[in-house]
Scaffold this motif. Structure first.
Motif, PDB file in Angstrom:
ATOM      1  N   ILE A 142       0.006  20.611   7.004  1.00 45.78           N
ATOM      2  CA  ILE A 142      -0.909  21.252   7.947  1.00 45.78           C
ATOM      3  C   ILE A 142      -0.186  22.444   8.541  1.00 45.78           C
ATOM      4  CG2 ILE A 142      -2.174  20.973  10.107  1.00 45.78           C
ATOM      5  CD1 ILE A 142      -2.471  17.976   9.266  1.00 45.78           C
ATOM      6  N   LEU A 143      -0.721  23.628   8.247  1.00 49.64           N
ATOM      7  CA  LEU A 143      -0.177  24.864   8.794  1.00 49.64           C
ATOM      8  C   LEU A 143      -1.085  25.247   9.957  1.00 49.64           C
ATOM      9  CD1 LEU A 143       0.315  26.618   5.360  1.00 49.64           C
ATOM     10  CD2 LEU A 143       2.066  25.503   6.735  1.00 49.64           C
ATOM     11  N   ALA A 144      -0.620  24.995  11.175  1.00 47.04           N
ATOM     12  CA  ALA A 144      -1.456  25.156  12.353  1.00 47.04           C
ATOM     13  C   ALA A 144      -1.034  26.362  13.185  1.00 47.04           C
ATOM     14  CB  ALA A 144      -1.385  23.898  13.215  1.00 47.04           C
ATOM     15  N   GLU A 145      -2.023  26.988  13.808  1.00 48.45           N
ATOM     16  CA  GLU A 145      -1.729  28.075  14.744  1.00 48.45           C
ATOM     17  C   GLU A 145      -0.941  27.525  15.919  1.00 48.45           C
ATOM     18  OE1 GLU A 145      -5.504  29.848  15.704  1.00 48.45           O
ATOM     19  OE2 GLU A 145      -6.008  30.011  13.584  1.00 48.45           O
ATOM     20  N   ALA A 146      -1.334  26.344  16.395  1.00 47.03           N
ATOM     21  CA  ALA A 146      -0.627  25.627  17.459  1.00 47.03           C
ATOM     22  C   ALA A 146      -0.879  24.145  17.252  1.00 47.03           C
ATOM     23  CB  ALA A 146      -1.125  26.063  18.835  1.00 47.03           C
ATOM     24  N   ALA A 147       0.117  23.327  17.554  1.00 43.89           N
ATOM     25  CA  ALA A 147      -0.014  21.878  17.421  1.00 43.89           C
ATOM     26  C   ALA A 147       0.921  21.211  18.422  1.00 43.89           C
ATOM     27  CB  ALA A 147       0.332  21.427  16.005  1.00 43.89           C
ATOM     28  N   GLU A 148       0.442  20.113  19.027  1.00 37.57           N
ATOM     29  CA  GLU A 148       1.244  19.402  20.013  1.00 37.57           C
ATOM     30  C   GLU A 148       1.047  17.902  19.883  1.00 37.57           C
ATOM     31  OE1 GLU A 148       1.293  21.566  24.151  1.00 37.57           O
ATOM     32  OE2 GLU A 148      -0.694  21.780  23.239  1.00 37.57           O
ATOM     33  N   LEU A 149       2.137  17.164  20.019  1.00 37.35           N
ATOM     34  CA  LEU A 149       2.075  15.719  20.131  1.00 37.35           C
ATOM     35  C   LEU A 149       1.640  15.381  21.554  1.00 37.35           C
ATOM     36  CD1 LEU A 149       5.418  14.847  18.321  1.00 37.35           C
ATOM     37  CD2 LEU A 149       3.111  14.415  17.469  1.00 37.35           C
ATOM     38  N   PRO A 150       1.021  14.220  21.765  1.00 41.99           N
ATOM     39  CA  PRO A 150       0.576  13.859  23.116  1.00 41.99           C
ATOM     40  C   PRO A 150       1.697  13.918  24.157  1.00 41.99           C
ATOM     41  CG  PRO A 150      -0.329  12.329  21.528  1.00 41.99           C
ATOM     42  CD  PRO A 150       0.633  13.216  20.780  1.00 41.99           C
ATOM     43  N   ALA A 202      -2.688  17.269  18.507  1.00 40.91           N
ATOM     44  CA  ALA A 202      -3.696  18.267  18.873  1.00 40.91           C
ATOM     45  C   ALA A 202      -3.420  19.541  18.079  1.00 40.91           C
ATOM     46  CB  ALA A 202      -3.629  18.564  20.364  1.00 40.91           C
ATOM     47  N   VAL A 203      -4.409  19.990  17.308  1.00 41.09           N
ATOM     48  CA  VAL A 203      -4.248  21.172  16.454  1.00 41.09           C
ATOM     49  C   VAL A 203      -5.296  22.216  16.843  1.00 41.09           C
ATOM     50  CG1 VAL A 203      -4.421  21.993  14.066  1.00 41.09           C
ATOM     51  CG2 VAL A 203      -3.288  19.846  14.547  1.00 41.09           C
ATOM     52  N   SER A 204      -4.842  23.462  16.913  1.00 38.62           N
ATOM     53  CA  SER A 204      -5.748  24.572  17.257  1.00 38.62           C
ATOM     54  C   SER A 204      -5.919  25.492  16.059  1.00 38.62           C
ATOM     55  CB  SER A 204      -5.192  25.360  18.447  1.00 38.62           C
ATOM     56  OG  SER A 204      -5.122  24.549  19.574  1.00 38.62           O
ATOM     57  N   GLY A 205      -6.664  25.040  15.087  1.00 34.40           N
ATOM     58  CA  GLY A 205      -6.938  25.851  13.903  1.00 34.40           C
ATOM     59  C   GLY A 205      -5.786  25.877  12.920  1.00 34.40           C
ATOM     60  N   GLY A 206      -6.020  26.527  11.790  1.00 35.49           N
ATOM     61  CA  GLY A 206      -5.014  26.624  10.739  1.00 35.49           C
ATOM     62  C   GLY A 206      -5.598  26.187   9.408  1.00 35.49           C
ATOM     63  N   PHE A 207      -4.731  25.639   8.556  1.00 36.85           N
ATOM     64  CA  PHE A 207      -5.140  25.197   7.224  1.00 36.85           C
ATOM     65  C   PHE A 207      -4.486  23.872   6.891  1.00 36.85           C
ATOM     66  CE2 PHE A 207      -5.772  29.719   7.069  1.00 36.85           C
ATOM     67  CZ  PHE A 207      -6.955  29.849   6.358  1.00 36.85           C
ATOM     68  N   VAL A 208      -5.150  23.097   6.037  1.00 31.49           N
ATOM     69  CA  VAL A 208      -4.565  21.878   5.488  1.00 31.49           C
ATOM     70  C   VAL A 208      -4.452  22.078   3.982  1.00 31.49           C
ATOM     71  CG1 VAL A 208      -6.797  20.692   5.255  1.00 31.49           C
ATOM     72  CG2 VAL A 208      -4.695  19.354   5.326  1.00 31.49           C
ATOM     73  N   GLU A 209      -3.275  21.743   3.449  1.00 26.58           N
ATOM     74  CA  GLU A 209      -3.060  21.758   2.002  1.00 26.58           C
ATOM     75  C   GLU A 209      -2.787  20.321   1.587  1.00 26.58           C
ATOM     76  OE1 GLU A 209      -0.084  23.496  -1.454  1.00 26.58           O
ATOM     77  OE2 GLU A 209       0.627  23.370   0.607  1.00 26.58           O
ATOM     78  N   MET A 252       0.841  -1.179   0.000  1.00 29.66           N
ATOM     79  CA  MET A 252       0.000   0.000   0.000  1.00 29.66           C
ATOM     80  C   MET A 252       0.886   1.243   0.000  1.00 29.66           C
ATOM     81  SD  MET A 252      -2.909   0.951   2.758  1.00 29.66           S
ATOM     82  CE  MET A 252      -4.097   2.179   2.356  1.00 29.66           C
ATOM     83  N   SER A 253       0.508   2.231  -0.766  1.00 28.02           N
ATOM     84  CA  SER A 253       1.303   3.454  -0.834  1.00 28.02           C
ATOM     85  C   SER A 253       1.021   4.334   0.385  1.00 28.02           C
ATOM     86  CB  SER A 253       0.996   4.212  -2.125  1.00 28.02           C
ATOM     87  OG  SER A 253      -0.353   4.606  -2.159  1.00 28.02           O
ATOM     88  N   THR A 254       1.935   5.268   0.622  1.00 27.35           N
ATOM     89  CA  THR A 254       1.802   6.173   1.761  1.00 27.35           C
ATOM     90  C   THR A 254       1.783   7.616   1.264  1.00 27.35           C
ATOM     91  OG1 THR A 254       4.196   6.264   2.078  1.00 27.35           O
ATOM     92  CG2 THR A 254       2.981   4.593   3.348  1.00 27.35           C
ATOM     93  N   ILE A 255       1.466   8.506   2.184  1.00 28.48           N
ATOM     94  CA  ILE A 255       1.447   9.925   1.881  1.00 28.48           C
ATOM     95  C   ILE A 255       2.274  10.635   2.947  1.00 28.48           C
ATOM     96  CG2 ILE A 255      -0.713  10.341   3.137  1.00 28.48           C
ATOM     97  CD1 ILE A 255      -1.455  12.309   0.822  1.00 28.48           C
ATOM     98  N   ARG A 256       3.059  11.619   2.520  1.00 33.16           N
ATOM     99  CA  ARG A 256       3.919  12.386   3.423  1.00 33.16           C
ATOM    100  C   ARG A 256       3.084  13.421   4.159  1.00 33.16           C
ATOM    101  NH1 ARG A 256       8.903  11.169   5.053  1.00 33.16           N
ATOM    102  NH2 ARG A 256       9.935  12.964   5.889  1.00 33.16           N
ATOM    103  N   VAL A 257       3.292  13.546   5.472  1.00 33.63           N
ATOM    104  CA  VAL A 257       2.558  14.516   6.276  1.00 33.63           C
ATOM    105  C   VAL A 257       3.536  15.411   7.024  1.00 33.63           C
ATOM    106  CG1 VAL A 257       0.908  14.849   8.159  1.00 33.63           C
ATOM    107  CG2 VAL A 257       0.644  12.916   6.611  1.00 33.63           C
ATOM    108  N   ASN A 258       3.305  16.712   6.924  1.00 30.97           N
ATOM    109  CA  ASN A 258       4.065  17.703   7.681  1.00 30.97           C
ATOM    110  C   ASN A 258       3.084  18.550   8.474  1.00 30.97           C
ATOM    111  OD1 ASN A 258       6.834  17.342   6.666  1.00 30.97           O
ATOM    112  ND2 ASN A 258       5.905  17.903   4.720  1.00 30.97           N
ATOM    113  N   VAL A 259       3.303  18.661   9.786  1.00 30.28           N
ATOM    114  CA  VAL A 259       2.517  19.550  10.634  1.00 30.28           C
ATOM    115  C   VAL A 259       3.478  20.639  11.099  1.00 30.28           C
ATOM    116  CG1 VAL A 259       1.107  19.789  12.702  1.00 30.28           C
ATOM    117  CG2 VAL A 259       1.023  17.659  11.375  1.00 30.28           C
ATOM    118  N   VAL A 260       3.154  21.877  10.719  1.00 31.24           N
ATOM    119  CA  VAL A 260       4.054  22.998  10.978  1.00 31.24           C
ATOM    120  C   VAL A 260       3.301  24.106  11.709  1.00 31.24           C
ATOM    121  CG1 VAL A 260       5.600  24.673   9.884  1.00 31.24           C
ATOM    122  CG2 VAL A 260       5.283  22.428   8.850  1.00 31.24           C
ATOM    123  N   THR A 261       3.963  24.719  12.698  1.00 29.34           N
ATOM    124  CA  THR A 261       3.416  25.868  13.419  1.00 29.34           C
ATOM    125  C   THR A 261       4.394  27.031  13.256  1.00 29.34           C
ATOM    126  OG1 THR A 261       4.562  25.474  15.515  1.00 29.34           O
ATOM    127  CG2 THR A 261       2.478  24.290  15.163  1.00 29.34           C
TER     128      THR A 261
END
Length: 133
Positions: free
Chosen positions: A77-85, A62-69, A1-10
């Motif tokens: 994911i361009l987030a206002e704030a984001a945190e790993l557990p 955990a993401v507090s708003g922003g945008f997903v491209e 199965m193929s995968t997709i790259r994910v970046n979460v940036v604040t």
């Protein structure tokens, strides 16, 4: 199965960078599941958990708003704030939740304070949900 790259940036830097099988985000229109080769889109995010599925495991951010491209091979994911557990202080999040609830129950408040308290409550609940505590 193929995968997709994910970046979460604040504004403070990169929070997550990796390959996953599926991404689930909460947009203002509802939840959106993203698989590899998804059509390109941009959508505004609301307070919520980004679920990152790989094999039989799932991680959350955990993401507090922003945008997903979304592009066929990458999700940013361009987030206002984001945190790993692991980065969330559950006691601090619980205290923030209690403060927000107290403000919402206060009889002296204007519309701006009410909205701020409501948003603070949503963020605190989201952080606690992601930690599982």
């Amino acid at each position: 199965m193929s995968t997709i790259r994910v970046n979460v940036v604040t504004p403070d830097g990169k929070v997550y960078d990796g390959d996953v099988d599926m991404v689930v985000v909460r947009t203002i229109e509802g939840e959106l599941g993203i698989l590899p080769k998804h059509i390109p889109l941009v959508a505004p995010l609301t307070v919520g958990a980004v679920r990152l599925k790989k094999g039989n495991s799932e991680e959350q951010v955990a993401v507090s708003g922003g945008f997903v491209e979304v592009r066929p091979d990458q999700v940013t994911i361009l987030a206002e704030a984001a945190e790993l557990p692991s980065a969330i202080d559950a006691d601090r999040a619980r205290a923030a939740k209690e403060r927000a609830e107290s403000r919402l129950n206060s009889t002296k408040q204007d519309a701006v304070d009410f909205k701020r308290a409501e948003l603070a409550l949503k963020r605190a609940i989201n952080r606690l949900d992601v930690t599982g505590k």
